[in-house]
Motif scaffolding. Sequence first.
Motif, short mmCIF file in Angstrom:
data_model
loop_
_atom_site.label_atom_id
_atom_site.label_comp_id
_atom_site.label_asym_id
_atom_site.label_seq_id
_atom_site.Cartn_x
_atom_site.Cartn_y
_atom_site.Cartn_z
N LEU A 109 0.82 -1.21 0.00
CA LEU A 109 0.00 0.00 0.00
C LEU A 109 0.85 1.26 0.00
CD1 LEU A 109 -2.87 -0.91 2.51
CD2 LEU A 109 -3.01 -0.74 0.02
N LEU A 110 2.02 1.20 0.65
CA LEU A 110 2.90 2.36 0.68
C LEU A 110 3.43 2.71 -0.71
CD1 LEU A 110 5.05 1.91 3.92
CD2 LEU A 110 3.50 3.79 3.38
N ALA A 111 3.52 1.71 -1.58
CA ALA A 111 4.02 1.96 -2.92
C ALA A 111 3.03 2.73 -3.79
CB ALA A 111 4.37 0.63 -3.61
N SER A 114 -1.00 8.15 -1.92
CA SER A 114 -2.27 8.24 -1.19
C SER A 114 -3.39 8.79 -2.06
CB SER A 114 -2.09 9.11 0.06
OG SER A 114 -1.14 8.56 0.93
N LEU A 115 -3.10 9.86 -2.78
CA LEU A 115 -4.14 10.47 -3.59
C LEU A 115 -4.59 9.53 -4.71
CD1 LEU A 115 -5.93 12.87 -4.15
CD2 LEU A 115 -4.09 13.88 -5.51
N LEU A 116 -3.64 8.81 -5.30
CA LEU A 116 -4.00 7.85 -6.34
C LEU A 116 -4.87 6.74 -5.78
CD1 LEU A 116 -3.75 6.82 -9.22
CD2 LEU A 116 -1.61 5.70 -8.57
N LEU A 117 -4.56 6.29 -4.55
CA LEU A 117 -5.37 5.28 -3.91
C LEU A 117 -6.79 5.79 -3.68
CD1 LEU A 117 -5.55 2.50 -2.47
CD2 LEU A 117 -4.84 3.68 -0.37
N VAL A 118 -6.91 7.02 -3.23
CA VAL A 118 -8.24 7.60 -3.01
C VAL A 118 -9.00 7.69 -4.33
CG1 VAL A 118 -9.44 9.72 -2.36
CG2 VAL A 118 -7.59 8.87 -0.93
N ALA A 137 -8.62 7.15 5.84
CA ALA A 137 -8.10 6.30 6.92
C ALA A 137 -7.25 5.16 6.36
CB ALA A 137 -9.26 5.75 7.75
N VAL A 138 -7.72 4.53 5.30
CA VAL A 138 -6.95 3.44 4.68
C VAL A 138 -5.61 3.95 4.18
CG1 VAL A 138 -6.89 1.86 2.71
CG2 VAL A 138 -8.96 2.06 4.08
N ALA A 139 -5.60 5.15 3.61
CA ALA A 139 -4.35 5.72 3.12
C ALA A 139 -3.38 6.03 4.26
CB ALA A 139 -4.64 6.99 2.32
N ALA A 140 -3.90 6.30 5.47
CA ALA A 140 -3.04 6.64 6.60
C ALA A 140 -2.51 5.43 7.35
CB ALA A 140 -3.81 7.54 7.58
N VAL A 141 -3.17 4.28 7.22
CA VAL A 141 -2.82 3.11 8.02
C VAL A 141 -1.38 2.63 7.79
CG1 VAL A 141 -3.29 0.64 8.29
CG2 VAL A 141 -5.14 2.28 8.45
N ALA A 205 -8.92 15.86 -2.22
CA ALA A 205 -9.97 15.02 -2.78
C ALA A 205 -11.23 15.85 -3.08
CB ALA A 205 -10.30 13.88 -1.82
N ALA A 206 -11.60 16.72 -2.15
CA ALA A 206 -12.74 17.59 -2.39
C ALA A 206 -12.46 18.57 -3.53
CB ALA A 206 -13.09 18.36 -1.11
#
Length: 273
Positions: A109-111, A114-118, A137-141, A205-206
């Motif tokens: 997940l770190l690879a 975060s924004l792309l994951l969202v 939250a998932v991006a921060a875990v 994101a917004a």
Amino acid sequence: MTRPGPAARYALGAALVAVPLLLAALGPFVAGPAGSRTVSFDPAAGPLGSDFAGRDVLRQLLLGGRSVVLVALAATALGYLVAVPIGLAAALTRRTWLEEALMRPLDVLLAVPSLLLVLLVAATLAPGPAGLTVLVAVAAVPDAARVVHATATEIAARPAVEALRMQGESWARTALGYVAVSMRRTLAADAGIRLTGALYLVATAAFLGVGVAPDTADWAVMVDRNRPGLFLQPWAVVLPALLVAALSMGVNLLFDAALRTPPPTAPSKGDRT
């Protein structure tokens, strides 16, 4: 030139945080009903002019903080509720395969940015604050779990932890009663960074229209949608951007001041009566 002490940092941080938090908490109760719409980007329409849709900018500011602030706070808390048990379990286990099974998926997940994951996950979900909270939250875990794991691994090597194990203390008492308490200052430092990251990820994101409607009352959406009229009616862009920045800076100053305050020490034998 001397650097400001913890008291000054507390005062400045509290001042910066107070305004956006008060607006987010109390703004919807004092915003009042929506008035008639006027011309777009009219600086004379209301105290702060009108936005791209001809709405009162002051009312949009009062309504727009709750989504950003609450989603960021909820996402940070939810991220730690998942990351802390994972990090503690990986650090305190004596089974290498279990540690690898817990931590290696987080490296994957770190690879992914975060924004792309969202953006990838949001494409399959209906827009809304609940879904955006889970995504952030998932991006921060992964990051938070790695910090917990690294800190807890060092603490788990102390003789005190081995003594607790030899006494037959439960895993929960060892992990939560000693290890987690010993790493509270590290978690406090990380929480400031994590909350700031959540704020900017929620705002971004917004800004891109993920998780919120494009015409909703939201500080990040205001910055995005009102950019074309920046030089005609700057308050619709400048004020929401300043509020998000003030909240982020204030949170970091408060955590920094807390970390600079030395922890209380036990009284020495000579001080005891």
